[in-house]
Design a protein around this motif. Sequence first.
Motif, PDB file in Angstrom:
ATOM      1  N   UNK A 120       0.820  -1.202   0.000  1.00  8.87           N
ATOM      2  CA  UNK A 120       0.000   0.000   0.000  1.00  8.87           C
ATOM      3  C   UNK A 120       0.853   1.251   0.000  1.00  8.87           C
ATOM      4  N   UNK A 121       0.445   2.220   0.807  1.00  9.95           N
ATOM      5  CA  UNK A 121       1.105   3.521   0.809  1.00  9.95           C
ATOM      6  C   UNK A 121       2.513   3.474   1.390  1.00  9.95           C
ATOM      7  N   UNK A 122       2.920   2.330   1.916  1.00  8.98           N
ATOM      8  CA  UNK A 122       4.334   2.193   2.303  1.00  8.98           C
ATOM      9  C   UNK A 122       5.228   2.331   1.073  1.00  8.98           C
ATOM     10  N   UNK A 123       4.639   2.096  -0.125  1.00  7.05           N
ATOM     11  CA  UNK A 123       5.390   2.305  -1.360  1.00  7.05           C
ATOM     12  C   UNK A 123       5.823   3.755  -1.529  1.00  7.05           C
ATOM     13  N   UNK A 124       5.131   4.657  -0.834  1.00  8.12           N
ATOM     14  CA  UNK A 124       5.457   6.087  -0.958  1.00  8.12           C
ATOM     15  C   UNK A 124       6.601   6.505  -0.039  1.00  8.12           C
TER      16      UNK A 124
END
Lengths: 313, 313, 313, 313
Positions: free
Chosen positions: D37-41
């Motif tokens: 999820x937003x851990x990719x950011x």
Amino acid sequence: MTKTTGHEWPQLTLGAFDELVSAVSNWGRWGVDDERGAMNLLTADRIVAAAALVRTGRSVSMGLPWNTEAGPDNPRPALHYMTQLGDRDPGEPQTNADFLGSDFHGKATSHVDALCHCDFRGQLYNGASQSTLGSAGATFASVEVLEHGIVGRGVLVDIPRLRGLDWLEPGTAVLPDELRNAEKAEGLEIGRGDIVLLRSGHYKRRQTLGPWPPFYLSAGLHPTAMQFLHEREISVLGADGDSDARPSPVEEMLSPIHALALNAMGVHLLDNLQLEDVAAACAEENRWEFLCVVAPLRVPGGTGSPINPIAIF
Amino acid sequence: MTKTTGHEWPQLTLGAFDELVSAVSNWGRWGVDDERGAMNLLTADRIVAAAALVRTGRSVSMGLPWNTEAGPDNPRPALHYMTQLGDRDPGEPQTNADFLGSDFHGKATSHVDALCHCDFRGQLYNGASQSTLGSAGATFASVEVLEHGIVGRGVLVDIPRLRGLDWLEPGTAVLPDELRNAEKAEGLEIGRGDIVLLRSGHYKRRQTLGPWPPFYLSAGLHPTAMQFLHEREISVLGADGDSDARPSPVEEMLSPIHALALNAMGVHLLDNLQLEDVAAACAEENRWEFLCVVAPLRVPGGTGSPINPIAIF
Amino acid sequence: MTKTTGHEWPQLTLGAFDELVSAVSNWGRWGVDDERGAMNLLTADRIVAAAALVRTGRSVSMGLPWNTEAGPDNPRPALHYMTQLGDRDPGEPQTNADFLGSDFHGKATSHVDALCHCDFRGQLYNGASQSTLGSAGATFASVEVLEHGIVGRGVLVDIPRLRGLDWLEPGTAVLPDELRNAEKAEGLEIGRGDIVLLRSGHYKRRQTLGPWPPFYLSAGLHPTAMQFLHEREISVLGADGDSDARPSPVEEMLSPIHALALNAMGVHLLDNLQLEDVAAACAEENRWEFLCVVAPLRVPGGTGSPINPIAIF
Amino acid sequence: MTKTTGHEWPQLTLGAFDELVSAVSNWGRWGVDDERGAMNLLTADRIVAAAALVRTGRSVSMGLPWNTEAGPDNPRPALHYMTQLGDRDPGEPQTNADFLGSDFHGKATSHVDALCHCDFRGQLYNGASQSTLGSAGATFASVEVLEHGIVGRGVLVDIPRLRGLDWLEPGTAVLPDELRNAEKAEGLEIGRGDIVLLRSGHYKRRQTLGPWPPFYLSAGLHPTAMQFLHEREISVLGADGDSDARPSPVEEMLSPIHALALNAMGVHLLDNLQLEDVAAACAEENRWEFLCVVAPLRVPGGTGSPINPIAIF
């Protein structure tokens, strides 16, 4: 089935096993909603008759000690922690207290299997769906069925005594004929409502030779013995193993006795009992029947309970 | 002690309490190393006599359901988690299984107190030292003493019935005279080896009005009642509270009944029982005595065990 | 002490060990009531300097997976049970939840030892009494000392790399000279406030050859290495074993490093780390120092905490 | 939506909520199999930039103490039992050890929610099926995604400070405009990869007025604030409550923020933080950004982990 000699036993195909399932099934026998299974056979008159067996006033545990030590037969050891040591609060008296925890199914804790413990092809006893269970527990045939205890005639079937052995080697499967022979040797007849307790000498072997992994190697009943017990209309089956012989005599089936007893017959199982003390008491008393009381904890939605069954002579 | 009228009761000074301790003490009575206490009074003949009370074959639970919900009487709720939901391993049958955990002393779980549960001024029953306990548990008078179960005559002392009430208000202390009156009303006499069960209607009140904190407010016995029970030579005392009345009738003592029973007399206690079902059964059967079987788990070093005591009529 | 050659190491008498204890002791150094020990050396400037090591933005776990499987190095397996499976309450969204439990000291869980973990001859670090602990936990030098985390320079001392091996054989004791050699090979100098992490390759060996009982056989530091680390004024010592070599090089002492670090020096220990990933990262980054963050759970009275230390490059 | 004034906020229909779900959804953004999820950011450059915020070398816990006491916000209290008290084995040194247990989701333990924690209409983040979970845990988007920790810029959004209050009253929902105002007041801008920490003063209120049941009454974000946070591309959202305002501003939805963050956006949540210490530190340092490190335990199949997040200034 193939012919066997001596203490050999036949291997069953899955087809033969399915026939056995049909032959012993009690589904629908006590109504489509019944959750008690063969406990329906343990009627008040059976309790009164069982109590009449108390003549010497001797009580004997058939439970194992709480086992907190990991081992080949105990990969999920029970927990026992002290929570108070007389040092918590001001004032007198002080308190010593402890915490107990257990994932009790397995091979190390004496316990009862509720009928909901066994999911066979997506169904529980009496055709209930496996989906009646969830993260909150069981809504069908949980251990609450046994809330008032199991009280009845206990019959110890002591196979090693019959064979003149200390114990049956793990892997041994006991055939129905041997149950009949044990009856004769013990001077009794297994009957309606009985709590049948099969001794293989498991605990004596463990105490003598050390633990082994009974998940793969254990003495127990041959599946065909369940037809005999079905005809005799027993209520409950217990053992010092978990009643199943392993390797399983049925192809592709891990625990055929569990499927037959819990699922088809509605017979509760008592697993991992300690039957050495009661075997010695029976020999001394020269009788293999007694009042048996099992008092499972009242766990809403529980799939069973740790127990310490008591034999009273 | 001051004179009381009606259902009032005297307050005891610590000095008067100490005299009571001496009067009921069983220390040394069964030897300096004895760990069984008043269980010594529950002899084989008492078990045989108790079994003879089984006439109608009715069994009744005296245990509470496993309580996982926090509340004013349950600050350390029991644990119940599903560990398998028919989805763990390949093959048939599949397994449903669960974990149980409990810091069972307290006010929410039916349990037995081992004699080592109570540390009174640094000593346990029979003068053993509190230092016999450590992080591994008790080495003196643990619950292992009860490994073969408690089997004997249960006598329900139903005080609310005697008073014509649904329950005793929390805080009520029951005096010895009322126990004598209950005996008469119930047509029996408490005697040697008995398992005496005191009903206050605790659970009925809880079901009707909701839970309250019984740590501070509970119906139970007045300490002077223990002298009466000592003279009658009971073995075990149980209650639907924890046998102690609170606020305590003894100055500076939190739980005088625990000190008297567990510590001085060596009388095991059964706490937090559910006596509503058995009270109804007694009324229907018109007798307040029955075969009582308690089967604690065999916990090495344990200070007690969760239980589901069974009354058999 | 006897002379050694190669990778042999001397055995210490208890007398020699006692001298070592005196030599490295920090008792009283930060006040008679100090509970922080060598954490006093990990000052703000050390934290700032450690953060300046972050240049590539790579973070690496130094923790082991939660291990629920019993084995020779895990006799008290951790617990992990699902408590909700999207099936508990009405409404949306639904919840999946689980229970975690662990008696985390031992050889299977990455954890920090609080200074109170180690009772040496009845005393804790700084001379506090063992009696400061009770059933409610520790009142001196518990894991609460670390509530704001351990943040500082991590230095990986990779001994197998230095020796050109995959791992050190269990039983190996690392001498101070080899730590000095490792410093040179890694182009750094261990210094004040450092978090020193000793890699023996324990986990790589376990993954390759399977688990063994590290209670009796483990690679770690020779006690004399603690004098070197004392002189360098490190704050925290971690290892993929538990820093102790076993069999112990000190007569009659099970865990001399624990006594020296936790008790004498006030150096917290990080046990059972997983240093394979960080070793690979160090080799790739060609530097053996990094920002290290350890965030123990804030357990009042706790003797330590499970951890997942993070290395940041 | 209806117009609001001051600190009032609109109620959302389920239809409006569904539009919001679509607007903020990250499903498919990082591939159909993505579990991060937003851990990719939170990319390496963001980590390096965050580490550059360490200037004074101050570390501050954002976790709550382990809470073993039942209460209105803690119906499933954590467990903490001593398992060794320097009295188990012969030899020196001796060991003090303890057991920790927790069903950590709820309102009493600082923890991270893995993306699999939230089942919305039978689906998890990225459209994975709820059936990817079973009694053994999660096979999709478990806490293992965070094995290397969450390391990035923490931004404290201190709403009570902005409003000049000690705390927000439970029930308050914070609108996106107020987040923008907080940014201005704090002299920063929330941006890509940030770990946003919303302070409502929950813990200060609890310490001052005592606990209350936050299941029904809590300060948190209004769902529309999630669109703002989505546009800013944050990675992780934390709060001293659980980020949800209750009563829920969305009809028929218990925890709309959980559905939006965990399910639609793939934003991990940090629940029940203790933000009082970090708020004081921010005020003293006069900056509301810092290096933030969260180190969840590595639980295979886990739905989250207890945590003690560390802010480093």
